[in-house]
Design an enzyme around this catalytic site. Structure first.
Site, mmCIF file in Angstrom:
data_model
loop_
_atom_site.group_PDB
_atom_site.id
_atom_site.type_symbol
_atom_site.label_atom_id
_atom_site.label_comp_id
_atom_site.label_asym_id
_atom_site.label_seq_id
_atom_site.Cartn_x
_atom_site.Cartn_y
_atom_site.Cartn_z
ATOM 1 N N ASN A 80 -6.133 -0.899 5.258
ATOM 2 C CA ASN A 80 -5.572 -0.529 3.913
ATOM 3 C C ASN A 80 -5.369 1.077 4.369
ATOM 4 O O ASN A 80 -5.715 1.539 5.073
ATOM 5 C CB ASN A 80 -6.480 -0.520 3.143
ATOM 6 N N ILE B 205 0.917 6.923 0.108
ATOM 7 C CA ILE B 205 0.648 5.891 1.165
ATOM 8 C C ILE B 205 -1.063 5.738 0.868
ATOM 9 O O ILE B 205 -1.827 6.630 0.903
ATOM 10 C CB ILE B 205 0.839 6.381 2.366
ATOM 11 N N CYS B 206 -1.355 4.611 0.690
ATOM 12 C CA CYS B 206 -2.943 4.245 0.730
ATOM 13 C C CYS B 206 -3.467 3.894 1.936
ATOM 14 O O CYS B 206 -3.218 2.741 2.356
ATOM 15 C CB CYS B 206 -3.077 3.287 -0.413
ATOM 16 N N LEU B 207 -3.926 4.662 2.868
ATOM 17 C CA LEU B 207 -4.180 4.590 4.423
ATOM 18 C C LEU B 207 -5.388 5.427 4.274
ATOM 19 O O LEU B 207 -5.597 6.644 4.269
ATOM 20 C CB LEU B 207 -3.155 4.732 5.035
ATOM 21 N N HIS C 278 0.639 -1.225 0.021
ATOM 22 C CA HIS C 278 -0.070 -0.057 -0.254
ATOM 23 C C HIS C 278 0.952 1.283 -0.088
ATOM 24 O O HIS C 278 0.458 2.335 0.278
ATOM 25 C CB HIS C 278 -0.942 -0.036 1.119
#
Length: 205
Positions: free
Chosen positions: A205, A144-146, A137
């Protein structure tokens, strides 16, 4: 990050300054600020008649100074402030990979950028430097995929809680690899990851 961590950080911020920040956010059209702020207002027992002084970022600066004071006086293991705080719109935080994880012994740099609407608007957070973590991620450009950085952001969150969430994401990783769409994304994305329309497939995620 646990809810108790976010609550302890949130409770250390003076309520009158949160009221001022709320008013600034409302003036900038952040309509969703009302829902987030209702709980804080009920807990403080305060009204919205707090006088406004200074520019909007002066209020943000006060909030950030309190957060940095907490990080300095009661540091969280693996999280270090690098900047001296002279430019409060942009801060660098160093984090260490946790013991017993795939990232143990590795050191990374995070860059935070803040707008006049912080904490009602999430900071822009990216990895910078020569060592970008290999993670499904985290893209090679540091994006950043958060979810807490966009859809699930709350004014109760802070620099420390964001860093803890990122460390938790790294610690739970079972495979050090790039996202499958890394090359395409890096070529086509905006420099600002908050302009990306992220798709989240789970709480981690």
């Amino acid at each position: 990050m646990s809810s108790s961590t976010a609550t302890s950080v949130s409770n250390s911020i003076q309520e009158d300054e949160d009221l001022k920040l709320f008013q600034a956010a409302r003036r900038c059209g952040r309509r969703n600020a009302m829902g987030d702020f209702t709980v804080q207002l009920a807990q403080s027992g305060s009204s919205l008649n707090t006088p406004r002084n200074g520019t909007e970022f002066d209020l943000v600066r006060k909030r950030l100074q309190k957060e940095l004071k907490i990080l300095t006086e009661t540091p969280t293991p693996g999280i270090r402030i690098v900047d001296d705080g002279s430019d409060m719109r942009k801060l660098r935080i160093d984090i260490d990979g946790a013991h017993g994880t795939l990232y143990e012994g590795e050191k990374y740099q995070l860059q935070f950028k803040f707008t006049d609407q912080y904490p009602f608007d999430s900071p822009q957070v990216v990895f910078v430097g020569n060592n970008i973590p290999l993670h499904p991620h985290i893209y090679s450009n540091g994006h950043i995929c958060l979810s807490i950085l966009t859809d699930d952001w709350s004014p109760a969150l802070s620099i420390n809680s964001v860093c803890l969430s990122i460390l938790s994401m790294l610690s739970s990783c079972k495979d050090k690899s790039r996202p499958p769409d890394n090359d395409w994304y890096v070529k086509t994305c905006s420099q600002d990851p908050k302009k990306t329309r992220w798709w989240y497939h789970g709480k981690d995620n």
